[in-house]
Design a protein around this motif. Sequence first.
Motif, PDB file in Angstrom:
ATOM      1  N   LEU A  19       0.831  -1.202   0.000  1.00 21.30           N
ATOM      2  CA  LEU A  19       0.000   0.000   0.000  1.00 21.30           C
ATOM      3  C   LEU A  19       0.870   1.258   0.000  1.00 21.30           C
ATOM      4  O   LEU A  19       0.631   2.181  -0.775  1.00 21.30           O
ATOM      5  CB  LEU A  19      -0.935  -0.009   1.211  1.00 21.30           C
ATOM      6  N   ILE A  20       1.890   1.284   0.835  1.00 28.87           N
ATOM      7  CA  ILE A  20       2.796   2.437   0.884  1.00 28.87           C
ATOM      8  C   ILE A  20       3.488   2.616  -0.469  1.00 28.87           C
ATOM      9  O   ILE A  20       3.572   3.721  -0.997  1.00 28.87           O
ATOM     10  CB  ILE A  20       3.827   2.288   2.019  1.00 28.87           C
ATOM     11  N   LYS A  21       3.958   1.525  -1.040  1.00 27.14           N
ATOM     12  CA  LYS A  21       4.645   1.582  -2.336  1.00 27.14           C
ATOM     13  C   LYS A  21       3.709   2.100  -3.425  1.00 27.14           C
ATOM     14  O   LYS A  21       4.102   2.928  -4.249  1.00 27.14           O
ATOM     15  CB  LYS A  21       5.176   0.201  -2.704  1.00 27.14           C
ATOM     16  N   THR A  22       2.467   1.639  -3.421  1.00 28.03           N
ATOM     17  CA  THR A  22       1.498   2.072  -4.429  1.00 28.03           C
ATOM     18  C   THR A  22       1.239   3.571  -4.338  1.00 28.03           C
ATOM     19  O   THR A  22       1.245   4.262  -5.361  1.00 28.03           O
ATOM     20  CB  THR A  22       0.176   1.287  -4.279  1.00 28.03           C
ATOM     21  N   ILE A  23       1.036   4.086  -3.139  1.00 30.96           N
ATOM     22  CA  ILE A  23       0.794   5.522  -2.985  1.00 30.96           C
ATOM     23  C   ILE A  23       2.052   6.311  -3.318  1.00 30.96           C
ATOM     24  O   ILE A  23       1.981   7.367  -3.950  1.00 30.96           O
ATOM     25  CB  ILE A  23       0.287   5.855  -1.572  1.00 30.96           C
ATOM     26  N   LEU A  24       3.204   5.797  -2.947  1.00 27.40           N
ATOM     27  CA  LEU A  24       4.466   6.474  -3.236  1.00 27.40           C
ATOM     28  C   LEU A  24       4.683   6.601  -4.738  1.00 27.40           C
ATOM     29  O   LEU A  24       5.086   7.653  -5.229  1.00 27.40           O
ATOM     30  CB  LEU A  24       5.628   5.719  -2.591  1.00 27.40           C
ATOM     31  N   LEU A  25       4.386   5.544  -5.489  1.00 28.56           N
ATOM     32  CA  LEU A  25       4.625   5.550  -6.932  1.00 28.56           C
ATOM     33  C   LEU A  25       3.486   6.194  -7.728  1.00 28.56           C
ATOM     34  O   LEU A  25       3.736   6.827  -8.755  1.00 28.56           O
ATOM     35  CB  LEU A  25       4.853   4.121  -7.436  1.00 28.56           C
ATOM     36  N   SER A  26       2.246   6.044  -7.259  1.00 32.85           N
ATOM     37  CA  SER A  26       1.095   6.538  -8.013  1.00 32.85           C
ATOM     38  C   SER A  26       0.570   7.881  -7.531  1.00 32.85           C
ATOM     39  O   SER A  26      -0.231   8.498  -8.213  1.00 32.85           O
ATOM     40  CB  SER A  26      -0.047   5.524  -7.943  1.00 32.85           C
ATOM     41  N   GLY A  27       0.961   8.296  -6.357  1.00 36.74           N
ATOM     42  CA  GLY A  27       0.441   9.530  -5.787  1.00 36.74           C
ATOM     43  C   GLY A  27      -0.806   9.268  -4.972  1.00 36.74           C
ATOM     44  O   GLY A  27      -1.218   8.116  -4.776  1.00 36.74           O
ATOM     45  N   PRO A  28      -1.417  10.325  -4.464  1.00 33.33           N
ATOM     46  CA  PRO A  28      -2.614  10.179  -3.631  1.00 33.33           C
ATOM     47  C   PRO A  28      -3.680   9.335  -4.328  1.00 33.33           C
ATOM     48  O   PRO A  28      -3.895   9.467  -5.531  1.00 33.33           O
ATOM     49  CB  PRO A  28      -3.089  11.614  -3.430  1.00 33.33           C
ATOM     50  N   SER A  29      -4.310   8.456  -3.562  1.00 32.88           N
ATOM     51  CA  SER A  29      -5.297   7.526  -4.113  1.00 32.88           C
ATOM     52  C   SER A  29      -6.452   7.355  -3.140  1.00 32.88           C
ATOM     53  O   SER A  29      -6.289   7.516  -1.943  1.00 32.88           O
ATOM     54  CB  SER A  29      -4.656   6.153  -4.343  1.00 32.88           C
ATOM     55  N   THR A  30      -7.601   6.989  -3.691  1.00 37.55           N
ATOM     56  CA  THR A  30      -8.745   6.680  -2.842  1.00 37.55           C
ATOM     57  C   THR A  30      -8.626   5.235  -2.374  1.00 37.55           C
ATOM     58  O   THR A  30      -7.847   4.447  -2.910  1.00 37.55           O
ATOM     59  CB  THR A  30     -10.069   6.843  -3.607  1.00 37.55           C
ATOM     60  N   ARG A  31      -9.424   4.884  -1.407  1.00 38.04           N
ATOM     61  CA  ARG A  31      -9.425   3.515  -0.901  1.00 38.04           C
ATOM     62  C   ARG A  31      -9.834   2.522  -1.998  1.00 38.04           C
ATOM     63  O   ARG A  31      -9.279   1.433  -2.101  1.00 38.04           O
ATOM     64  CB  ARG A  31     -10.342   3.397   0.308  1.00 38.04           C
ATOM     65  N   LEU A  32     -10.810   2.922  -2.820  1.00 39.94           N
ATOM     66  CA  LEU A  32     -11.253   2.042  -3.913  1.00 39.94           C
ATOM     67  C   LEU A  32     -10.151   1.836  -4.939  1.00 39.94           C
ATOM     68  O   LEU A  32      -9.969   0.730  -5.450  1.00 39.94           O
ATOM     69  CB  LEU A  32     -12.504   2.618  -4.584  1.00 39.94           C
ATOM     70  N   GLU A  33      -9.417   2.891  -5.259  1.00 42.89           N
ATOM     71  CA  GLU A  33      -8.298   2.765  -6.202  1.00 42.89           C
ATOM     72  C   GLU A  33      -7.218   1.846  -5.645  1.00 42.89           C
ATOM     73  O   GLU A  33      -6.638   1.034  -6.374  1.00 42.89           O
ATOM     74  CB  GLU A  33      -7.701   4.141  -6.513  1.00 42.89           C
ATOM     75  N   LEU A  34      -6.953   1.966  -4.346  1.00 41.11           N
ATOM     76  CA  LEU A  34      -5.954   1.103  -3.713  1.00 41.11           C
ATOM     77  C   LEU A  34      -6.401  -0.357  -3.722  1.00 41.11           C
ATOM     78  O   LEU A  34      -5.605  -1.259  -3.991  1.00 41.11           O
ATOM     79  CB  LEU A  34      -5.675   1.571  -2.287  1.00 41.11           C
TER      80      LEU A  34
END
Length: 114
Positions: A19-34
């Motif tokens: 989860l941390i890696k995804t937000i770090l690489l993709s930027g701010p995200s919603t819970r559904l996107e995550l």
Amino acid sequence: MAKNGKNLTYLRAANQGALIKTILLSGPSTRLELAAALNLPAMSISYITSDFLEKGILSEIADDPPSNVPGRHSAQLALVPRKITAIGISISRNSVYCTLTDLLGEIMYSNELR
């Protein structure tokens, strides 16, 4: 016969790291996107993000929802860069170099000892 299972503690840590890696690489995200990006149930994402929000690792970004769209609007989650830090140490024959960085790689402190 080799066992390929993962215990609950390892699985939880792996999901948190993903989860941390995804937000770090993709930027701010919603819970559904995550949930979609990590292929995890919404409940797992909710559990991880609520824990990270409580610890100050994530923050919710206030989004100005369109006024003509009814219903609940999803908040985006962003990392708080200075909440997670990393230490780098380089040892050579003549010196020791230490660096402390935040999650985005910004140097917070560095020192060289000779």
